[in-house]
Scaffold this active site. Sequence first.
Site, PDB file in Angstrom:
ATOM      1  CB  THR A  99      23.498  52.030  23.761  1.00  0.00           C
ATOM      2  OG1 THR A  99      22.179  51.778  23.260  1.00  0.00           O
ATOM      3  CG2 THR A  99      24.057  53.305  23.168  1.00  0.00           C
ATOM      4  CG  LEU A 107      15.346  48.722  20.378  1.00  0.00           C
ATOM      5  CD1 LEU A 107      16.651  49.184  19.764  1.00  0.00           C
ATOM      6  CD2 LEU A 107      14.163  49.405  19.720  1.00  0.00           C
ATOM      7  CB  VAL A 142      19.203  49.865  28.597  1.00  0.00           C
ATOM      8  CG1 VAL A 142      17.717  49.613  28.836  1.00  0.00           C
ATOM      9  CG2 VAL A 142      19.956  49.847  29.920  1.00  0.00           C
ATOM     10  CB  CYS A 143      19.118  50.738  23.216  1.00  0.00           C
ATOM     11  SG  CYS A 143      19.258  52.382  23.949  1.00  0.00           S
ATOM     12  N   PRO A 144      19.285  47.555  23.211  1.00  0.00           N
ATOM     13  CG  PRO A 144      21.339  46.434  23.095  1.00  0.00           C
ATOM     14  CD  PRO A 144      20.715  47.746  23.437  1.00  0.00           C
TER      15      PRO A 144
END
Length: 188
Positions: free
Chosen positions: A45, A52, A47-49
């Site tokens: 996806t 993280l 925003v997730c990376p």
Amino acid sequence: MGIIGSQIKPFTATAFQAGKDFFEVTDEDVKGKWAVFFFYPADFTFVCPTELEDLGEQYAMLQKMDVEVYGVSTDTHFSHKAWHDTSEKIGKLKFPFLGDQNHVLARNFDVLREGVGLADRATFVVDPDGVIQIMEQTCEGVGRNANELARKIKAAQYVRANPGQVCPAAWEEGSETLAPSLDLVGKI
């Protein structure tokens, strides 16, 4: 949502971590040290990376603070490995990712989007006794800040190690703390 101060619920999840085979993680494995459960909606996806990767930049420091980090989404451990193997940002990460395709963790922490099958963007800090001390939850499009998370963990660790002391707003390690008392009422 009365989750702060509650004990984490039993779970078993298969983890993927760079340089290791798949392995099982349970609620019992978490006890005895600080833990961060970093829920995000899905692998592959947008925003997730970024979140993280930001958390990964704090991972070595968190490890020195005796904190383990678990990335958690409702994807499988196989999907976590595939994302790690194909994404430059995710490929750098050293902390374990828990597969939660059966939604046990997302339900235990009350972050499952029922009918959608995805976890909300939420962070939980669990103390060595398995008690949830910190929770942060944001809407889909708002990423979190790992520096602020680390600051909050330091404050929680300080309060645990120093009963009777509290950390005021924007407290940083080494700053003054407070000892709540009647003498302070109305003076702060």
